[in-house]
Design a protein around this motif. Structure first.
Motif, PDB file in Angstrom:
ATOM      1  N   ALA A  36       8.271   2.373  11.248  1.00  0.00           N
ATOM      2  CA  ALA A  36       9.131   3.561  11.334  1.00  0.00           C
ATOM      3  C   ALA A  36       8.543   4.615  12.269  1.00  0.00           C
ATOM      4  CB  ALA A  36       9.329   4.154   9.939  1.00  0.00           C
ATOM      5  N   GLY A  37       7.419   4.274  12.923  1.00  0.00           N
ATOM      6  CA  GLY A  37       6.793   5.193  13.857  1.00  0.00           C
ATOM      7  C   GLY A  37       5.936   6.254  13.207  1.00  0.00           C
ATOM      8  N   LEU A  38       5.503   6.012  11.955  1.00  0.00           N
ATOM      9  CA  LEU A  38       4.699   6.984  11.217  1.00  0.00           C
ATOM     10  C   LEU A  38       3.240   6.551  11.177  1.00  0.00           C
ATOM     11  CD1 LEU A  38       7.095   7.509   8.169  1.00  0.00           C
ATOM     12  CD2 LEU A  38       6.944   8.884  10.258  1.00  0.00           C
ATOM     13  N   SER A  39       2.365   7.493  10.967  1.00  0.00           N
ATOM     14  CA  SER A  39       0.947   7.178  10.851  1.00  0.00           C
ATOM     15  C   SER A  39       0.674   6.500   9.519  1.00  0.00           C
ATOM     16  CB  SER A  39       0.104   8.450  10.965  1.00  0.00           C
ATOM     17  OG  SER A  39       0.460   9.372   9.949  1.00  0.00           O
ATOM     18  N   SER A  40      -0.410   5.743   9.452  1.00  0.00           N
ATOM     19  CA  SER A  40      -0.751   5.027   8.231  1.00  0.00           C
ATOM     20  C   SER A  40      -1.427   5.958   7.234  1.00  0.00           C
ATOM     21  CB  SER A  40      -1.667   3.847   8.542  1.00  0.00           C
ATOM     22  OG  SER A  40      -2.855   4.284   9.175  1.00  0.00           O
ATOM     23  N   LEU A  41      -1.411   5.553   5.969  1.00  0.00           N
ATOM     24  CA  LEU A  41      -2.065   6.290   4.896  1.00  0.00           C
ATOM     25  C   LEU A  41      -3.427   5.673   4.612  1.00  0.00           C
ATOM     26  CD1 LEU A  41       0.970   6.396   2.411  1.00  0.00           C
ATOM     27  CD2 LEU A  41       0.286   8.208   3.994  1.00  0.00           C
ATOM     28  N   CYS A  42      -4.288   6.404   3.949  1.00  0.00           N
ATOM     29  CA  CYS A  42      -5.541   5.836   3.480  1.00  0.00           C
ATOM     30  C   CYS A  42      -5.729   6.211   2.018  1.00  0.00           C
ATOM     31  CB  CYS A  42      -6.729   6.344   4.309  1.00  0.00           C
ATOM     32  SG  CYS A  42      -7.138   8.086   4.038  1.00  0.00           S
ATOM     33  N   TYR A  43      -6.506   5.419   1.310  1.00  0.00           N
ATOM     34  CA  TYR A  43      -6.789   5.715  -0.091  1.00  0.00           C
ATOM     35  C   TYR A  43      -7.743   6.904  -0.207  1.00  0.00           C
ATOM     36  CZ  TYR A  43      -4.746   1.451  -2.109  1.00  0.00           C
ATOM     37  OH  TYR A  43      -3.891   0.477  -2.542  1.00  0.00           O
ATOM     38  N   ASN A  44      -7.557   7.683  -1.245  1.00  0.00           N
ATOM     39  CA  ASN A  44      -8.504   8.733  -1.610  1.00  0.00           C
ATOM     40  C   ASN A  44      -8.853   8.542  -3.078  1.00  0.00           C
ATOM     41  OD1 ASN A  44      -8.775  11.595  -3.025  1.00  0.00           O
ATOM     42  ND2 ASN A  44      -9.618  11.763  -0.960  1.00  0.00           N
ATOM     43  N   GLU A  45     -10.141   8.537  -3.412  1.00  0.00           N
ATOM     44  CA  GLU A  45     -10.554   8.203  -4.773  1.00  0.00           C
ATOM     45  C   GLU A  45     -10.106   9.245  -5.802  1.00  0.00           C
ATOM     46  OE1 GLU A  45     -15.112   9.761  -5.159  1.00  0.00           O
ATOM     47  OE2 GLU A  45     -14.798   7.884  -4.097  1.00  0.00           O
ATOM     48  N   LYS A  46      -9.960  10.503  -5.384  1.00  0.00           N
ATOM     49  CA  LYS A  46      -9.471  11.521  -6.313  1.00  0.00           C
ATOM     50  C   LYS A  46      -8.008  11.291  -6.658  1.00  0.00           C
ATOM     51  CE  LYS A  46     -12.651  15.067  -4.583  1.00  0.00           C
ATOM     52  NZ  LYS A  46     -12.765  16.379  -3.893  1.00  0.00           N
ATOM     53  N   LEU A  47      -7.218  10.930  -5.657  1.00  0.00           N
ATOM     54  CA  LEU A  47      -5.805  10.628  -5.908  1.00  0.00           C
ATOM     55  C   LEU A  47      -5.670   9.381  -6.781  1.00  0.00           C
ATOM     56  CD1 LEU A  47      -4.204  11.326  -2.404  1.00  0.00           C
ATOM     57  CD2 LEU A  47      -4.259  12.817  -4.409  1.00  0.00           C
TER      58      LEU A  47
ATOM     59  N   SER B  64       6.435  12.050   7.014  1.00  0.00           N
ATOM     60  CA  SER B  64       5.495  11.895   8.135  1.00  0.00           C
ATOM     61  C   SER B  64       4.181  12.646   7.947  1.00  0.00           C
ATOM     62  CB  SER B  64       6.154  12.358   9.438  1.00  0.00           C
ATOM     63  OG  SER B  64       6.508  13.734   9.364  1.00  0.00           O
ATOM     64  N   HIS B  65       4.183  13.735   7.173  1.00  0.00           N
ATOM     65  CA  HIS B  65       2.974  14.555   7.078  1.00  0.00           C
ATOM     66  C   HIS B  65       1.963  14.043   6.061  1.00  0.00           C
ATOM     67  CE1 HIS B  65       4.364  17.525   9.869  1.00  0.00           C
ATOM     68  NE2 HIS B  65       5.463  17.729   9.192  1.00  0.00           N
ATOM     69  N   PHE B  66       2.367  13.163   5.158  1.00  0.00           N
ATOM     70  CA  PHE B  66       1.398  12.635   4.200  1.00  0.00           C
ATOM     71  C   PHE B  66       0.378  11.762   4.935  1.00  0.00           C
ATOM     72  CE2 PHE B  66       4.707  12.919   0.617  1.00  0.00           C
ATOM     73  CZ  PHE B  66       4.182  14.125   0.181  1.00  0.00           C
ATOM     74  N   SER B  67      -0.888  11.906   4.555  1.00  0.00           N
ATOM     75  CA  SER B  67      -1.935  11.139   5.217  1.00  0.00           C
ATOM     76  C   SER B  67      -2.789  10.337   4.231  1.00  0.00           C
ATOM     77  CB  SER B  67      -2.858  12.064   6.015  1.00  0.00           C
ATOM     78  OG  SER B  67      -3.495  13.009   5.154  1.00  0.00           O
ATOM     79  N   GLN B  68      -2.732  10.672   2.918  1.00  0.00           N
ATOM     80  CA  GLN B  68      -3.580   9.994   1.939  1.00  0.00           C
ATOM     81  C   GLN B  68      -2.755   9.546   0.735  1.00  0.00           C
ATOM     82  OE1 GLN B  68      -6.858  12.720   1.221  1.00  0.00           O
ATOM     83  NE2 GLN B  68      -7.885  12.066   3.095  1.00  0.00           N
ATOM     84  N   PHE B  69      -3.285   8.544   0.043  1.00  0.00           N
ATOM     85  CA  PHE B  69      -2.523   7.884  -1.011  1.00  0.00           C
ATOM     86  C   PHE B  69      -3.439   7.520  -2.164  1.00  0.00           C
ATOM     87  CE2 PHE B  69      -0.850   3.780  -2.739  1.00  0.00           C
ATOM     88  CZ  PHE B  69       0.349   4.264  -3.258  1.00  0.00           C
ATOM     89  N   GLY B  70      -2.925   7.651  -3.366  1.00  0.00           N
ATOM     90  CA  GLY B  70      -3.637   7.206  -4.553  1.00  0.00           C
ATOM     91  C   GLY B  70      -2.730   6.321  -5.368  1.00  0.00           C
ATOM     92  N   PHE B  71      -3.294   5.301  -6.001  1.00  0.00           N
ATOM     93  CA  PHE B  71      -2.456   4.318  -6.689  1.00  0.00           C
ATOM     94  C   PHE B  71      -3.137   3.859  -7.971  1.00  0.00           C
ATOM     95  CE2 PHE B  71      -2.130  -0.292  -7.402  1.00  0.00           C
ATOM     96  CZ  PHE B  71      -0.825  -0.347  -7.864  1.00  0.00           C
TER      97      PHE B  71
END
Length: 316
Positions: free
Chosen positions: A12-23, A96-103
């Motif tokens: 979709a032309g968006l930047s990728s996310l990365c994991y964050n341990e706090k999230l 588009s502005h989200f850069s980090q992800f927690g799961f």
């Protein structure tokens, strides 16, 4: 999970996310809460909202969102498909502005947290550093090299582990530096590194469209060249503020008031008010380029928690 999500975002032309341990931790706490107390809501059993749970684990978010999924026999592919297609979950998935992800998963409950950090939040808990104004510390990189390494070949990532900085940071000099003076992880970079400029009172610089320096540094793009001189905020453009665009300052320099503007006023247009640029809106809102209206960046609408807070402050 993350690979599948990023594949769709990149298409979709968006930047990728990365994991964050706090999230990850905040997501796990909410997933366990839902499963153990048998309810289904973005509000926790203790009345906590998404922003509360993120803050409680020490994550300082500029904006955040949460997706839920549930069901027996559910697979990762099912969750990704659901989040990327459901009308409400798509807002977070493709924002588009989200850069980090927690799961996290607890039984049949799946929780995903999306966020854009206000300050420095690493994808891995190594490195970092601060300039007293919230700027991001950059490891020293010798000319012609992709990263600094000591005379034994160890990089700053190795020094970020355990007591390596304390035990070895002053040894094994290479390229004119030891880890103590080359690595943010060792906390004493004295030269060659670069700090992003951040206006007084801000935690991180962002342009008038809410893009931070990491956005301009996206690999394979020429965003600095194309837009680095546009969209000023706080008296700075990306070319002035961001190390990745050739701006910022070396760590041996003191920031000057000529480049650090005062923080923006807390006031600004509220949700549903007409605008032409995000700089006209309250600092927690953005100007929708389609509707020319100030909106909540979390809900991407004229309603939401940020709208409520601004409406209350503007009419207090």
């Amino acid at each position: 999970m993350l690979d599948g999500m990023n594949e769709l975002r990149m298409k979709a032309g968006l930047s990728s996310l990365c994991y964050n341990e706090k999230l990850n931790k905040a997501a796990q706490l909410h997933a366990d809460d839902i499963r153990e107390r048998n309810f289904w809501s973005h509000v926790g059993s203790d009345g906590s909202k998404i922003e509360d749970r993120i803050a409680n684990v020490g994550y300082d978010a500029f904006t955040e969102g949460e997706n839920l999924f549930g069901g027996e026999g559910v697979t990762v592919s099912d969750v990704i498909f659901g989040w990327s297609h459901h009308w409400n979950d798509r807002v977070n998935f493709y924002f588009s502005h989200f850069s980090q992800f927690g799961f996290a998963r607890s039984g049949s409950v799946w929780v995903g947290l999306f966020a854009l950090p206000e300050g420095k939040e690493a994808c891995i808990q190594a490195g970092g550093g601060a300039d007293g104004h919230g700027g991001l510390c950059r490891d020293f990189v010798p000319a012609g090299e992709s990263s600094w390494h000591d005379s034994d070949g160890e990089t700053c990532a190795w020094y970020a582990i355990g007591n390596h900085c304390a035990d070895h940071g002053h040894l094994y000099k290479n390229f004119g530096h030891t880890a103590d003076t080359a690595c943010c992880a060792c906390g004493r970079v004295e030269g060659g590194g670069c700090m992003d400029l951040v206006p007084d009172g801000w935690k991180v610089w962002y342009d008038s469209h809410r893009n931070q320096c990491d956005y301009y540094g996206r690999e394979g793009t020429d965003l600095c060249q194309r837009y680095g001189g546009h969209f000023p905020n706080g008296g700075l453009t990306a070319r002035m503020a961001c190390c990745v665009c050739g701006g910022g300052r070396t760590l041996s320099e003191e920031p000057t008031s000529d480049f650090l503007a005062p923080p923006p006023p807390s006031s600004g247009l509220g949700c549903r008010e007409d605008c032409q640029d995000s700089a006209e809106c309250h600092s927690t809102l953005f100007c929708c380029p389609r509707h020319h209206m100030c909106m909540d960046p979390v809900t991407l609408s004229a309603f939401g928690s940020n709208c409520d807070k601004v409406d209350q402050s503007n009419h207090a």
